[in-house]
Write a protein that holds these residues in place. Structure first.
Motif, PDB file in Angstrom:
ATOM      1  N   ASP A 160       0.832  -1.208   0.000  1.00  0.00           N
ATOM      2  CA  ASP A 160       0.000   0.000   0.000  1.00  0.00           C
ATOM      3  C   ASP A 160       0.866   1.257   0.000  1.00  0.00           C
ATOM      4  OD1 ASP A 160      -2.383  -1.448   0.024  1.00  0.00           O
ATOM      5  OD2 ASP A 160      -2.672  -1.251   2.194  1.00  0.00           O
ATOM      6  N   ILE A 161       1.896   1.265   0.832  1.00  0.00           N
ATOM      7  CA  ILE A 161       2.802   2.414   0.909  1.00  0.00           C
ATOM      8  C   ILE A 161       3.499   2.614  -0.440  1.00  0.00           C
ATOM      9  CG2 ILE A 161       4.913   3.320   1.986  1.00  0.00           C
ATOM     10  CD1 ILE A 161       2.516   3.443   3.897  1.00  0.00           C
ATOM     11  N   ALA A 162       3.952   1.536  -1.050  1.00  0.00           N
ATOM     12  CA  ALA A 162       4.622   1.636  -2.352  1.00  0.00           C
ATOM     13  C   ALA A 162       3.687   2.249  -3.396  1.00  0.00           C
ATOM     14  CB  ALA A 162       5.105   0.260  -2.806  1.00  0.00           C
ATOM     15  N   LEU A 163       2.431   1.845  -3.385  1.00  0.00           N
ATOM     16  CA  LEU A 163       1.471   2.402  -4.342  1.00  0.00           C
ATOM     17  C   LEU A 163       1.158   3.864  -4.045  1.00  0.00           C
ATOM     18  CD1 LEU A 163      -0.852  -0.690  -4.749  1.00  0.00           C
ATOM     19  CD2 LEU A 163       0.680   0.287  -6.470  1.00  0.00           C
ATOM     20  N   LEU A 164       1.080   4.221  -2.772  1.00  0.00           N
ATOM     21  CA  LEU A 164       0.876   5.629  -2.414  1.00  0.00           C
ATOM     22  C   LEU A 164       2.067   6.482  -2.873  1.00  0.00           C
ATOM     23  CD1 LEU A 164      -0.672   5.215   1.150  1.00  0.00           C
ATOM     24  CD2 LEU A 164      -1.815   6.210  -0.855  1.00  0.00           C
ATOM     25  N   ARG A 165       3.267   5.946  -2.712  1.00  0.00           N
ATOM     26  CA  ARG A 165       4.464   6.665  -3.194  1.00  0.00           C
ATOM     27  C   ARG A 165       4.416   6.835  -4.708  1.00  0.00           C
ATOM     28  NH1 ARG A 165       8.879   3.215   0.172  1.00  0.00           N
ATOM     29  NH2 ARG A 165       9.027   4.520   2.023  1.00  0.00           N
ATOM     30  N   ALA A 166       3.996   5.775  -5.405  1.00  0.00           N
ATOM     31  CA  ALA A 166       3.904   5.833  -6.867  1.00  0.00           C
ATOM     32  C   ALA A 166       2.895   6.881  -7.322  1.00  0.00           C
ATOM     33  CB  ALA A 166       3.541   4.460  -7.429  1.00  0.00           C
ATOM     34  N   GLN A 167       1.925   7.179  -6.466  1.00  0.00           N
ATOM     35  CA  GLN A 167       0.933   8.216  -6.770  1.00  0.00           C
ATOM     36  C   GLN A 167       1.434   9.609  -6.386  1.00  0.00           C
ATOM     37  OE1 GLN A 167      -2.486   6.847  -4.566  1.00  0.00           O
ATOM     38  NE2 GLN A 167      -2.898   5.186  -5.995  1.00  0.00           N
ATOM     39  N   GLY A 168       2.679   9.679  -5.905  1.00  0.00           N
ATOM     40  CA  GLY A 168       3.278  10.971  -5.601  1.00  0.00           C
ATOM     41  C   GLY A 168       3.260  11.384  -4.146  1.00  0.00           C
ATOM     42  N   GLU A 169       2.807  10.510  -3.254  1.00  0.00           N
ATOM     43  CA  GLU A 169       2.797  10.860  -1.832  1.00  0.00           C
ATOM     44  C   GLU A 169       4.231  10.840  -1.306  1.00  0.00           C
ATOM     45  OE1 GLU A 169       0.195  11.980  -0.233  1.00  0.00           O
ATOM     46  OE2 GLU A 169      -1.108  11.597  -1.936  1.00  0.00           O
ATOM     47  N   PRO A 170       4.664  11.904  -0.617  1.00  0.00           N
ATOM     48  CA  PRO A 170       6.051  11.987  -0.127  1.00  0.00           C
ATOM     49  C   PRO A 170       6.251  11.227   1.185  1.00  0.00           C
ATOM     50  CG  PRO A 170       4.890  13.998   0.424  1.00  0.00           C
ATOM     51  CD  PRO A 170       3.916  13.141  -0.366  1.00  0.00           C
ATOM     52  N   ILE A 171       6.031   9.928   1.134  1.00  0.00           N
ATOM     53  CA  ILE A 171       6.156   9.069   2.313  1.00  0.00           C
ATOM     54  C   ILE A 171       7.570   8.502   2.334  1.00  0.00           C
ATOM     55  CG2 ILE A 171       5.321   6.976   3.451  1.00  0.00           C
ATOM     56  CD1 ILE A 171       2.632   7.460   1.924  1.00  0.00           C
ATOM     57  N   ILE A 172       8.204   8.613   3.494  1.00  0.00           N
ATOM     58  CA  ILE A 172       9.537   8.030   3.634  1.00  0.00           C
ATOM     59  C   ILE A 172       9.512   6.969   4.723  1.00  0.00           C
ATOM     60  CG2 ILE A 172      10.778  10.047   2.770  1.00  0.00           C
ATOM     61  CD1 ILE A 172      11.499  10.720   5.669  1.00  0.00           C
ATOM     62  N   SER A 173      10.446   6.063   4.613  1.00  0.00           N
ATOM     63  CA  SER A 173      10.586   4.988   5.586  1.00  0.00           C
ATOM     64  C   SER A 173      11.810   5.283   6.430  1.00  0.00           C
ATOM     65  CB  SER A 173      10.758   3.668   4.848  1.00  0.00           C
ATOM     66  OG  SER A 173      11.027   2.638   5.748  1.00  0.00           O
ATOM     67  N   THR A 174      11.641   5.220   7.747  1.00  0.00           N
ATOM     68  CA  THR A 174      12.770   5.391   8.654  1.00  0.00           C
ATOM     69  C   THR A 174      12.951   4.088   9.422  1.00  0.00           C
ATOM     70  OG1 THR A 174      11.558   6.118  10.618  1.00  0.00           O
ATOM     71  CG2 THR A 174      12.056   7.807   8.947  1.00  0.00           C
ATOM     72  N   VAL A 175      13.944   4.050  10.275  1.00  0.00           N
ATOM     73  CA  VAL A 175      14.177   2.846  11.062  1.00  0.00           C
ATOM     74  C   VAL A 175      13.030   2.573  12.024  1.00  0.00           C
ATOM     75  CG1 VAL A 175      16.681   2.930  10.872  1.00  0.00           C
ATOM     76  CG2 VAL A 175      15.564   4.080  12.779  1.00  0.00           C
ATOM     77  N   ASN A 176      12.214   3.581  12.322  1.00  0.00           N
ATOM     78  CA  ASN A 176      11.118   3.425  13.273  1.00  0.00           C
ATOM     79  C   ASN A 176       9.737   3.445  12.640  1.00  0.00           C
ATOM     80  OD1 ASN A 176      12.752   3.234  15.596  1.00  0.00           O
ATOM     81  ND2 ASN A 176      13.128   5.415  15.447  1.00  0.00           N
ATOM     82  N   GLY A 177       9.652   3.505  11.328  1.00  0.00           N
ATOM     83  CA  GLY A 177       8.361   3.482  10.674  1.00  0.00           C
ATOM     84  C   GLY A 177       8.252   4.475   9.533  1.00  0.00           C
ATOM     85  N   TYR A 178       7.033   4.656   9.080  1.00  0.00           N
ATOM     86  CA  TYR A 178       6.759   5.554   7.962  1.00  0.00           C
ATOM     87  C   TYR A 178       6.345   6.928   8.457  1.00  0.00           C
ATOM     88  CZ  TYR A 178       6.529   1.335   5.088  1.00  0.00           C
ATOM     89  OH  TYR A 178       6.819   0.169   4.445  1.00  0.00           O
ATOM     90  N   LYS A 179       6.651   7.938   7.634  1.00  0.00           N
ATOM     91  CA  LYS A 179       6.189   9.290   7.921  1.00  0.00           C
ATOM     92  C   LYS A 179       6.172  10.083   6.623  1.00  0.00           C
ATOM     93  CE  LYS A 179      10.645  11.437   9.074  1.00  0.00           C
ATOM     94  NZ  LYS A 179      11.371  12.211  10.089  1.00  0.00           N
ATOM     95  N   TYR A 180       5.459  11.200   6.656  1.00  0.00           N
ATOM     96  CA  TYR A 180       5.485  12.111   5.526  1.00  0.00           C
ATOM     97  C   TYR A 180       6.767  12.931   5.595  1.00  0.00           C
ATOM     98  CZ  TYR A 180       1.160  11.560   3.012  1.00  0.00           C
ATOM     99  OH  TYR A 180       0.185  11.083   2.192  1.00  0.00           O
ATOM    100  N   GLN A 181       7.385  13.115   4.446  1.00  0.00           N
ATOM    101  CA  GLN A 181       8.590  13.929   4.395  1.00  0.00           C
ATOM    102  C   GLN A 181       8.175  15.381   4.562  1.00  0.00           C
ATOM    103  OE1 GLN A 181      10.984  13.292   0.928  1.00  0.00           O
ATOM    104  NE2 GLN A 181      12.732  14.302   1.826  1.00  0.00           N
ATOM    105  N   GLU A 182       8.767  16.013   5.539  1.00  0.00           N
ATOM    106  CA  GLU A 182       8.412  17.388   5.847  1.00  0.00           C
ATOM    107  C   GLU A 182       9.229  18.345   4.992  1.00  0.00           C
ATOM    108  OE1 GLU A 182       9.230  17.638  10.010  1.00  0.00           O
ATOM    109  OE2 GLU A 182       7.837  16.014  10.472  1.00  0.00           O
ATOM    110  N   GLU A 183       8.604  19.492   4.666  1.00  0.00           N
ATOM    111  CA  GLU A 183       9.342  20.563   4.010  1.00  0.00           C
ATOM    112  C   GLU A 183      10.404  21.031   4.994  1.00  0.00           C
ATOM    113  OE1 GLU A 183       8.955  22.089   0.915  1.00  0.00           O
ATOM    114  OE2 GLU A 183       7.579  20.456   0.408  1.00  0.00           O
TER     115      GLU A 183
END
Length: 171
Positions: free
Chosen positions: A39-62
């Protein structure tokens, strides 16, 4: 809940929380961790700026922070000291990058911003018997560091150099 509604709910969840793991999302929506990863991969493919960190997913902040890169070389045992010194001087270790002879650049997103992040990261490496990316390059690696300004970055660089962690070409 159908797939489209679940992805929309995951997107909302990520926009409203600082950080959430794939396991937490899987439990919440009654699906497997791998389904959430998809699901996360597909959201990223749709342009969502989601990043994966060692502790989970988050939106990439400006970011209005200063970003700098350091090239380091040290032993595995010195990793905690390297990370703690960066954090103690106000830096966030955004990622680690190595130049691999076969694969080119390999980047691992870290997002280490406090002592708890470092403890969790080091615990995973040790307890799950993982190797650091730098183990593939004789300890040589790069870190993207985010901090408040260039002066803070320069202090981080100076401390790492004093500790002997900055890489200096010997040729």
């Amino acid at each position: 809940m159908n797939t489209i509604k679940r992805r929309a709910a995951i997107k909302d969840e990520l926009q409203n929380q600082k950080l959430i793991s794939a396991n937490q999302l899987a439990r919440k929506y009654g699906v497997s961790r791998q389904t959430v990863v998809g699901d996360i991969a597909l959201l990223r493919a749709q342009g969502e700026p989601i990043i994966s960190t060692v502790n989970g997913y988050k939106y990439q902040e400006e970011s209005t922070s200063y970003h700098g890169v350091v090239v380091c070389q040290h032993t595995f045992e010195q990793t905690r000291e390297e990370l703690e010194n960066i954090i103690s001087l106000g830096g966030e270790v955004v990622d680690v990058l190595i130049e691999h002879s076969v694969y080119g650049q390999i980047v691992g997103t870290l997002g280490l911003a406090n002592q708890s992040d470092i403890n969790d990261f080091m615990s995973r490496v040790k307890n799950e018997n993982h190797k650091l990316l730098a183990s593939l390059t004789n300890g040589i690696h790069l870190h993207n560091i985010s901090c408040k300004d260039e002066a803070a970055f320069n202090k981080i660089q100076q401390r790492l150099d004093e500790l002997g962690f900055l890489y200096h070409d010997k040729t």
